[in-house]
Design an enzyme around this catalytic site. Structure first.
Site, mmCIF file in Angstrom:
data_model
loop_
_atom_site.group_PDB
_atom_site.id
_atom_site.type_symbol
_atom_site.label_atom_id
_atom_site.label_comp_id
_atom_site.label_asym_id
_atom_site.label_seq_id
_atom_site.Cartn_x
_atom_site.Cartn_y
_atom_site.Cartn_z
ATOM 1 N N ALA A 784 0.986 -1.270 -0.031
ATOM 2 C CA ALA A 784 -0.004 0.043 -0.045
ATOM 3 C C ALA A 784 0.794 1.229 -0.064
ATOM 4 C CB ALA A 784 -0.848 0.070 1.357
ATOM 5 N N PHE A 803 -3.132 8.027 -0.895
ATOM 6 C CA PHE A 803 -2.861 6.781 -0.254
ATOM 7 C C PHE A 803 -3.919 5.669 -1.038
ATOM 8 C CE2 PHE A 803 -4.929 3.785 3.017
ATOM 9 C CZ PHE A 803 -3.991 2.825 3.033
ATOM 10 N N HIS A 804 -3.387 4.386 -1.224
ATOM 11 C CA HIS A 804 -3.957 3.342 -1.850
ATOM 12 C C HIS A 804 -3.819 2.035 -0.805
ATOM 13 C CE1 HIS A 804 -5.164 0.192 -4.353
ATOM 14 N NE2 HIS A 804 -5.389 0.970 -5.270
ATOM 15 N N SER A 805 -5.085 1.848 -0.392
ATOM 16 C CA SER A 805 -5.225 0.693 0.638
ATOM 17 C C SER A 805 -5.024 -0.660 -0.176
ATOM 18 C CB SER A 805 -6.470 0.714 1.432
ATOM 19 O OG SER A 805 -6.554 -0.306 2.410
#
Length: 948
Positions: A784, A803-805
């Site tokens: 992530a 942000f990229h989970s």
């Protein structure tokens, strides 16, 4: 009448006088004005640039232009006399140098009489064109210098000083323009003035050569270049004794338009090969991307193993005697754009790769006993890669002839296909370049291994494809955020291309150096530096690696031709496919069988690549010791005039490619003077968009359509997710380059490709003061990525977090990641906007970690229950609007947009009608109703606005 009296003051002193008289007058009358730039004035800056001195004020501007006009006669005379001094029957170089000198003189008039205050763009175009033309003029004059040791010595010194000065000149310009360092522009100005001195001095050296001429243009001492060798240096005689050929000797060979077109056709077919090969990964990638796993179409990557068919005598003979068949069939790869739907386009590309990978090894093997033609084919193969990199550099990392391009998104497919057809017909019209060029290099082998040769070639092909098929790939590896501490794609992509050119020259003229263990050891150290360091340190390692990989091509290809072609080249492409899969597995481990075995192991992939290349080096050394060396001078490979001519043409093309890359670097240099859409309202419009690797639903490159949506939504800041394209499967691209340059935005992308994420990026109209890249805890699933950046928004420092989970299946990963992001937000002391992909339902589970007392963050609209992936959170700003915009056919995820006012306290949750909101705060009308190009306000069918 002799020219003994024509000394440096005949014209060159007037040129110097023009510049320095303007400097003296300007410093005397307008000192504070001409030392001031867009950022600083006196006392931080205390010396003016050339442009500020000669173009901004009267009377220095007029004085300069008058003196330059007086020098025009001597400048034209210089070019004319130099041509007469160096011309000889059948020689092309004197004509070329004279043409460049004439064109350069007119360009000088362009930037002299169109000053930066008249038209900044045209002044810069003429100026950079003048500097670009200085390279062939200088090198040409050096190559054509008469037998005058004193003149040659000074020309070398002044040329070295001129080009050496460009390095600190560019460095301090970047320090001024990018980093805004006080005083940097003054230092830059000193180097700029030094260029003037070295340029004037270089031309003044001709006084030594002209001193012996009479007005009849007769060389009374017999030292004219007319019927002598090209370079009158002691190096020439030494090189002859060693059996070597210098570039200067090649440039003086006789010229043939027929052979020049042959060389151009070969190089273009090399460009075709690399264009088709690099397009295979991105077209295959489309299918597992939409299937979220193995789709079955991946098997088409095995099209590259077609050289195994060369084990069949009939196929091998057809390749040797009728190469037009296979080169013609390889055009399927360039014609793929004619298919509108993805599947037939993929199959067309696969067919093109199949026949390309059959045609080139077949040609290499067919020419194994023809040193000149084999040399030409290998050079074309290498220059084809450089041409592909230059084309991508000029087109913001998209190759204009790829099947994902078309006339709408910047492709030149039709032009490329027509040129390819002509190139194939031209390059295959004869199998060899002439019997006079035959050299018996194919001796009976006493050892060696075709498997080792194949392994080495496979490692080299992978290194070239993964790192050098785009000039910005290695730059993204060492990028570490703001403030900028290393290279940026433009202009420093030109450095990568220059290193590739240097490696090409090493392989062409000193092939014996390329397969030494010393060179391999240096390259291995460079790999370690490149992989483990950031900024300029890491990039220096990358440049050494670029030189090494390009230099190896002739030795490794020649080694492969000494074995059975089907086995050697077939195995080479098979091993190449295996290492490509490993290169994919390191990041796609969550979606492929056996993926965890290579999870985040780019270090292992690079180690294996160098081990494979070591096998190739060992094979080359073994072959060199097992093949008897010819004793007769008639076997010396440099004795062929035809081979020399072809090598000379490669130098011309290489020079042209390098000049194009320099011009592109200049034209693409970022201006860093970007303006937000609504500065009067102190409004910041922020968005988040998951862009699916810049491939739309129909497998077309989507950067331009993304650009249009971002511009029309008036986004000042946007986070882009699934944005790392710097891998073979994504075509080694970088969408942020086009978007940032076209939209006028700062760009931050990261973490880089060597950090094994699907990528996130930040584009901002506001200066990025500082940024850090983060990898959130991911013990099981995909990594992530996050970017935490501090922006200067109307004088106030505001943080933006992109942000990229992780994916839905990895529950524990997402919980740990939510805690990590919560900590980052809590530790930020400034107002903050989170632009994110959270994979959670509103007010459930991890949502309550992101929106918590610890993080102090608010949801942009807590009543919006219909969310799962994308969220915008904020604090310390006044939220005034929120909208959800449909994706159209660009990707599979909508755009979410929030509007905030800086410097005001946040209001409540009460929604108000649009007519109660100031005009400058409103969302664009164009997306209402049916919208435009499939983009419209949806879910709420309108934007939402909030009361104070």
């Amino acid at each position: 009448m002799r020219f003994e009296g024509w000394r440096a003051d005949a014209g060159w002193s007037r040129r110097a006088g023009a510049f320095f008289s303007a400097l003296i007058v300007g410093m005397s009358l307008h000192f504070h004005k001409i030392v001031k730039n867009e950022y600083y004035g006196y006392p931080q800056e205390w010396f003016p640039s050339v442009s500020a001195t000669i173009g901004d004020r009267y009377p220095e501007r007029s004085i300069f232009q008058i003196f330059i006009a007086i020098t025009s006669g001597p400048r034209f005379t210089l070019v004319f006399l130099w041509y007469l001094l160096t011309a000889r029957p059948g020689a092309f170089l004197p004509k070329f140098v004279a043409s460049v000198g004439l064109f350069r003189t007119f360009l000088c008039g362009g930037w002299v009489y169109i000053t930066s205050t008249d038209d900044h763009d045209w002044h810069d175009i003429f100026m950079i064109s003048y500097l670009v033309c200085t390279l062939p003029w200088t090198l040409g004059c050096l190559a054509l210098s008469p037998m005058n040791r004193e003149a040659i010595k000074y020309r070398k010194i002044l040329a070295g000083l001129f080009f050496g000065t460009l390095v600190p000149l560019i460095y301090y310009f970047i320090q001024h323009k990018v980093h805004k360092v006080p005083g940097a522009y003054t230092i830059y100005a000193f180097f700029e003035w030094s260029l003037i001195l070295f340029d004037v001095g270089f031309d003044a050296v001709t006084a030594f050569d002209f001193a012996r001429l009479e007005l009849k243009i007769v060389d009374v001492t017999g030292t004219s270049k007319g019927n002598h060798a090209v370079l009158a240096d002691a190096m020439l005689e030494k090189s002859k004794q060693r059996g070597q050929v210098l570039p200067q000797q090649l440039l003086g060979t006789s010229y043939s338009w027929d052979d020049m077109f042959d060389a151009a056709a070969d190089i273009y077919t090399g460009y075709m090969f690399w264009s088709v090969l690099t397009s295979l990964g991105v077209t295959v990638w489309y299918f597992p991307l939409w299937h979220m796993g193995i789709s079955g179409y991946e098997v088409i990557i095995m099209a590259t193993v077609s050289p195994f068919l060369l084990a069949i005598p009939a196929v091998r003979n057809l390749c040797a005697n009728k190469p037009v068949v296979f080169y013609g069939l390889s055009l399927f790869g360039l014609a793929a754009f004619l298919f509108a739907t993805p599947e037939p386009r993929l199959f067309s590309v696969g067919a093109g790769v199949f026949f390309s990978c059959l045609a080139w090894p077949g040609s290499f093997w067919a020419e194994r006993n023809n040193a000149g033609r084999l040399d030409a084919k290998i050079s074309a193969f290498s220059l084809g890669l450089i041409t592909s990199s230059v084309a991508k550099f000029a087109n913001h990392t998209n190759n204009p002839v790829w099947p994902i391009m078309n006339s709408i998104n910047g492709g030149l497919n039709k032009t490329g296909l027509v040129l390819a057809i002509l190139a194939v017909l031209r390059s295959t019209r004869r199998a060899t370049v002439g019997s006079a060029d035959l050299v018996p290099i194919q001796q009976k082998r006493r050892g060696g291994s075709s498997v080792l040769a194949a392994v080495g070639l496979a490692g080299l092909l992978f290194g070239l494809h993964s790192l050098l098929s785009d000039s910005s790939t290695m730059i993204t590896w060492v990028w570490d955020g703001y403030p900028i501490k290393g290279p940026i794609p433009a202009p420093h992509g030109a450095y990568t291309i220059a290193a590739m050119g240097a490696g090409f020259l090493v392989g062409l003229f000193r092939p014996e150096l390329t397969t030494t263990w010393t060179f391999f050891g240096v390259a291995s150290i460079a790999v370690a530096i490149f992989h483990n360091s950031v900024g300029w340190t890491g990039f220096y390692g990358a440049l050494i690696l670029a030189v090494y990989f390009m230099a190896l091509i002739p030795a490794f290809v020649t080694s492969a031709t000494r074995h059975a072609p089907g086995k050697t080249f077939g195995l080479a492409f098979l091993f190449y496919n295996l290492i490509v899969l490993a290169h994919v597995w390191v990041v796609a481990y969550a979606f492929v069988p056996g993926g965890p075995l290579l999870r985040e192991r780019t270090d292992l992939v690079m180690t294996v690549t160098m081990a494979m290349i070591a096998a190739g080096v060992f094979e080359c050394l073994t072959a060199a010791s097992s093949i008897p060396q010819p004793t007769s001078s008639k076997y010396t490979k440099h004795d062929s005039p035809l081979r020399r001519r072809f090598r000379a043409y490669t130098l011309y093309f290489l020079t042209g490619l390098q000049l194009i890359s320099v011009a592109v670097a200049y034209l693409r240099f970022p201006t860093f003077d970007y303006t937000p859409y609504h500065p009067q309202e102190k409004l910041i419009t922020a968005g988040i968009w998951t862009v699916h690797f810049a491939l739309d639903n129909d497998m077309w490159s989507s950067e331009r359509r993304m650009r249009d949506a971002i511009k029309e939504l008036e986004l000042d800041v946007i986070g882009l997710l699934e944005s790392d394209l710097q891998r073979i499967i994504m075509g080694n691209r970088d969408m942020t380059q086009f978007l940032a340059e076209d939209l006028g935005m700062y760009a931050d992308f990261g973490p880089g490709p060597n950090k094994h994420t699907w990528g996130c990026a930040l584009l901002s109209k506001f200066p990025i003061v500082n940024s850090t890249h983060h990898l959130l805890p991911s013990p099981v699933g995909e990594l992530a990525p996050a970017i935490l950046a501090t922006l200067d928004v109307y004088g106030e420092m505001i943080d933006v977090l992109v942000f990229h989970s992780g994916q839905e299946e990895d529950v524990e990963d997402r919980r740990l990641q939510s805690l990590g992001i919560e900590s980052l937000m809590a530790n930020s002391p400034r107002p903050l906007i989170l632009l994110s992909y959270l994979v959670t339902k509103p007010k459930e589970g991890n949502y309550n970690t992101y929106v918590s007392a610890k993080s102090r963050m608010k949801d942009i609209d807590s009543s919006d229950w219909d969310r799962w992936c994308e969220y915008i959170l904020y604090r310390g700003l006044r939220r005034v609007g929120y909208a959800r915009v449909s994706r159209g056919t660009i990707t599979d995820t909508e755009i979410q947009v929030g509007k905030f006012v800086v410097g005001q306290p946040d209001g409540g949750e009460v929604e108000v009608p649009e007519n109660e909101v100031p005009q400058g705060w409103r969302f664009p009308e164009i997306f209402k109703g049916e919208g435009v190009r499939g983009h419209r306000y949806h879910v709420f069918d309108r934007p939402r606005y909030y009361a104070p």
